[in-house]
Design a protein around this motif. Structure first.
Motif, mmCIF file in Angstrom:
data_model
loop_
_atom_site.group_PDB
_atom_site.id
_atom_site.type_symbol
_atom_site.label_atom_id
_atom_site.label_comp_id
_atom_site.label_asym_id
_atom_site.label_seq_id
_atom_site.Cartn_x
_atom_site.Cartn_y
_atom_site.Cartn_z
ATOM 1 N N SER A 183 0.829 -1.204 0.000
ATOM 2 C CA SER A 183 0.000 0.000 0.000
ATOM 3 C C SER A 183 0.863 1.254 0.000
ATOM 4 O O SER A 183 0.548 2.243 -0.686
ATOM 5 C CB SER A 183 -0.927 0.004 1.221
ATOM 6 N N ILE A 184 1.950 1.212 0.745
ATOM 7 C CA ILE A 184 2.884 2.351 0.751
ATOM 8 C C ILE A 184 3.507 2.531 -0.628
ATOM 9 O O ILE A 184 3.666 3.652 -1.123
ATOM 10 C CB ILE A 184 3.976 2.132 1.817
ATOM 11 N N ALA A 185 3.836 1.402 -1.257
ATOM 12 C CA ALA A 185 4.460 1.464 -2.586
ATOM 13 C C ALA A 185 3.515 2.044 -3.633
ATOM 14 O O ALA A 185 3.966 2.561 -4.659
ATOM 15 C CB ALA A 185 4.915 0.074 -3.011
ATOM 16 N N SER A 186 2.218 1.964 -3.390
ATOM 17 C CA SER A 186 1.239 2.464 -4.362
ATOM 18 C C SER A 186 0.938 3.947 -4.206
ATOM 19 O O SER A 186 0.168 4.507 -4.993
ATOM 20 C CB SER A 186 -0.071 1.669 -4.236
ATOM 21 N N ILE A 187 1.533 4.604 -3.212
ATOM 22 C CA ILE A 187 1.329 6.033 -3.023
ATOM 23 C C ILE A 187 1.915 6.786 -4.220
ATOM 24 O O ILE A 187 3.088 6.565 -4.584
ATOM 25 C CB ILE A 187 1.984 6.514 -1.716
ATOM 26 N N ALA A 194 8.517 2.675 -6.112
ATOM 27 C CA ALA A 194 7.478 1.668 -5.860
ATOM 28 C C ALA A 194 8.050 0.252 -5.895
ATOM 29 O O ALA A 194 7.756 -0.573 -5.022
ATOM 30 C CB ALA A 194 6.341 1.810 -6.867
ATOM 31 N N TYR A 195 8.857 -0.038 -6.895
ATOM 32 C CA TYR A 195 9.390 -1.399 -7.028
ATOM 33 C C TYR A 195 10.320 -1.738 -5.868
ATOM 34 O O TYR A 195 10.226 -2.834 -5.291
ATOM 35 C CB TYR A 195 10.139 -1.538 -8.351
ATOM 36 N N SER A 196 11.188 -0.808 -5.514
ATOM 37 C CA SER A 196 12.138 -1.057 -4.420
ATOM 38 C C SER A 196 11.416 -1.241 -3.094
ATOM 39 O O SER A 196 11.789 -2.103 -2.285
ATOM 40 C CB SER A 196 13.134 0.113 -4.315
ATOM 41 N N GLY A 198 8.229 -2.230 -2.785
ATOM 42 C CA GLY A 198 7.447 -3.460 -2.884
ATOM 43 C C GLY A 198 8.250 -4.711 -2.614
ATOM 44 O O GLY A 198 7.707 -5.716 -2.149
ATOM 45 N N LEU A 199 9.558 -4.660 -2.884
ATOM 46 C CA LEU A 199 10.418 -5.826 -2.651
ATOM 47 C C LEU A 199 10.444 -6.241 -1.185
ATOM 48 O O LEU A 199 10.729 -7.402 -0.872
ATOM 49 C CB LEU A 199 11.844 -5.531 -3.122
ATOM 50 N N TRP A 200 10.136 -5.311 -0.286
ATOM 51 C CA TRP A 200 10.160 -5.608 1.141
ATOM 52 C C TRP A 200 8.860 -6.251 1.620
ATOM 53 O O TRP A 200 8.797 -6.736 2.745
ATOM 54 C CB TRP A 200 10.414 -4.319 1.940
ATOM 55 N N GLY A 201 7.838 -6.269 0.778
ATOM 56 C CA GLY A 201 6.546 -6.787 1.187
ATOM 57 C C GLY A 201 6.400 -8.278 0.960
ATOM 58 O O GLY A 201 6.952 -8.843 0.006
ATOM 59 N N VAL A 202 5.644 -8.927 1.813
ATOM 60 C CA VAL A 202 5.373 -10.361 1.677
ATOM 61 C C VAL A 202 4.566 -10.626 0.417
ATOM 62 O O VAL A 202 4.791 -11.610 -0.292
ATOM 63 C CB VAL A 202 4.614 -10.878 2.918
ATOM 64 N N ASP A 203 3.647 -9.725 0.118
ATOM 65 C CA ASP A 203 2.768 -9.889 -1.033
ATOM 66 C C ASP A 203 3.555 -10.032 -2.335
ATOM 67 O O ASP A 203 3.231 -10.860 -3.185
ATOM 68 C CB ASP A 203 1.820 -8.694 -1.115
ATOM 69 N N PHE A 204 4.594 -9.239 -2.499
ATOM 70 C CA PHE A 204 5.398 -9.263 -3.730
ATOM 71 C C PHE A 204 5.994 -10.648 -3.971
ATOM 72 O O PHE A 204 5.912 -11.191 -5.076
ATOM 73 C CB PHE A 204 6.511 -8.215 -3.638
ATOM 74 N N HIS A 205 6.594 -11.225 -2.955
ATOM 75 C CA HIS A 205 7.274 -12.514 -3.104
ATOM 76 C C HIS A 205 6.274 -13.673 -3.180
ATOM 77 O O HIS A 205 6.530 -14.670 -3.855
ATOM 78 C CB HIS A 205 8.251 -12.712 -1.948
ATOM 79 N N TYR A 206 5.151 -13.520 -2.503
ATOM 80 C CA TYR A 206 4.111 -14.542 -2.591
ATOM 81 C C TYR A 206 3.533 -14.595 -4.007
ATOM 82 O O TYR A 206 3.353 -15.674 -4.575
ATOM 83 C CB TYR A 206 3.013 -14.251 -1.571
ATOM 84 N N ARG A 207 3.242 -13.437 -4.587
ATOM 85 C CA ARG A 207 2.716 -13.384 -5.951
ATOM 86 C C ARG A 207 3.737 -13.911 -6.946
ATOM 87 O O ARG A 207 3.382 -14.525 -7.954
ATOM 88 C CB ARG A 207 2.333 -11.947 -6.318
ATOM 89 N N SER A 208 4.997 -13.653 -6.670
ATOM 90 C CA SER A 208 6.052 -14.138 -7.566
ATOM 91 C C SER A 208 6.070 -15.661 -7.619
ATOM 92 O O SER A 208 6.170 -16.266 -8.696
ATOM 93 C CB SER A 208 7.412 -13.605 -7.102
ATOM 94 N N LEU A 209 5.962 -16.310 -6.467
ATOM 95 C CA LEU A 209 5.928 -17.771 -6.425
ATOM 96 C C LEU A 209 4.653 -18.308 -7.062
ATOM 97 O O LEU A 209 4.656 -19.401 -7.644
ATOM 98 C CB LEU A 209 6.036 -18.253 -4.978
ATOM 99 N N SER A 210 3.566 -17.560 -6.981
ATOM 100 C CA SER A 210 2.287 -18.011 -7.527
ATOM 101 C C SER A 210 2.302 -18.112 -9.047
ATOM 102 O O SER A 210 1.424 -18.750 -9.638
ATOM 103 C CB SER A 210 1.159 -17.056 -7.092
ATOM 104 N N ARG A 211 3.281 -17.501 -9.669
ATOM 105 C CA ARG A 211 3.378 -17.597 -11.129
ATOM 106 C C ARG A 211 3.952 -18.937 -11.579
ATOM 107 O O ARG A 211 3.995 -19.228 -12.773
ATOM 108 C CB ARG A 211 4.236 -16.462 -11.669
ATOM 109 N N GLY A 212 4.434 -19.728 -10.626
ATOM 110 C CA GLY A 212 4.975 -21.037 -10.966
ATOM 111 C C GLY A 212 6.472 -21.044 -11.170
ATOM 112 O O GLY A 212 7.055 -22.090 -11.462
ATOM 113 N N LEU A 213 7.112 -19.886 -11.018
ATOM 114 C CA LEU A 213 8.562 -19.790 -11.173
ATOM 115 C C LEU A 213 9.196 -19.746 -9.786
ATOM 116 O O LEU A 213 9.026 -18.767 -9.050
ATOM 117 C CB LEU A 213 8.929 -18.538 -11.968
#
Length: 242
Positions: A183-187, A194-196, A198-213
């Protein structure tokens, strides 16, 4: 440590609370995945378990704190934690034993959801028309996410003797780590970073794994989160000697 793990796991499922927590998780997931029209996969145009993996993290925000709030907080309140300190066991072993029991409980709750994958796999047209790699990556991400939340819950339980306070603190920290950073990254004012951020958020890494990679950086992130939270819990226990 193994004795603490087995005792915690057996005590959780020897009470009604253990089965109640797991049942609530499965019922909620079942309603969102199959029943509610807005999220039901039966209403979608393609075979996918996105509903499960989008909603499960928010359910885990409350499920894991509910599991871990008893761990160290109840031991402090009843005075049995002092008995553990007199045994030939380190603070690290106490913390890790409690954490592993909570994590195992969450993984046990996840096992029945494999029925969803089997159902969607067979309901697809043609049969098997589902992104299996994405599903496996999502399950891995969800398992690591549960580990991170369990570690945070263990830390919250170590700083208080009240289960309610432990639960609230754990929920707030889990939410902050999962949704707060993104949410902070979306300000708008922080779009250049934003990208830097977002890298600290759990959501970013969880979504990354969800892509199957399966990226080692995502796994390293969750392992680091678990280690940091458990280290803080051990430090909290060690503070009795200060």
């Amino acid at each position: 440590m193994w004795q603490i793990f087995s005792r915690e796991l057996s005590s959780f499922f020897s009470a009604v609370l253990g089965y109640l927590v797991v049942s609530v998780f499965l019922v909620m997931m079942g309603l969102f995945v199959w029943v509610f029209p807005q999220t039901s996969i039966l209403e979608g145009s393609y075979a996918s378990l996105d509903t499960l993996f989008n909603i499960a993290p928010y359910v885990f925000m409350f499920l894991l704190p509910a599991i871990t709030m008893r761990g160290l907080a109840e031991e402090k309140k009843t005075g049995t934690l002092e008995l553990l300190f007199t045994r030939p066991i380190t603070d690290t072993q106490i913390v890790v034993g409690k954490f592993l029991a909570a994590w195992a409980t969450a993984l046990i709750a996840l096992i029945p959801t494999f029925v969803y994958y089997y159902s969607v796999y067979n309901l697809g047209a043609p049969k098997g028309n589902i992104d299996t790699a994405g599903v496996l990556g999502s399950y891995l991400g969800l398992a690591l996410l549960a580990g991170g939340f369990a570690a945070i819950g263990t830390f919250a339980s170590s700083i208080t003797s009240s289960q309610i306070i432990s639960f609230i603190v754990a929920v707030v920290i889990c939410f902050a780590c999962y949704d707060g950073i993104s949410s902070i990254a979306s300000i708008p004012a922080l779009q250049d970073y934003a990208y830097s951020i977002g890298l600290w958020g759990v959501d970013f890494h969880y979504r990354s794994l969800s892509r199957g990679l399966i990226d080692s950086r995502d796994i390293l992130y969750f392992c680091s989160l678990i280690i940091i939270a458990l280290s803080m819990a051990r430090l909290s226990l060690s503070s009795r000697n200060w």
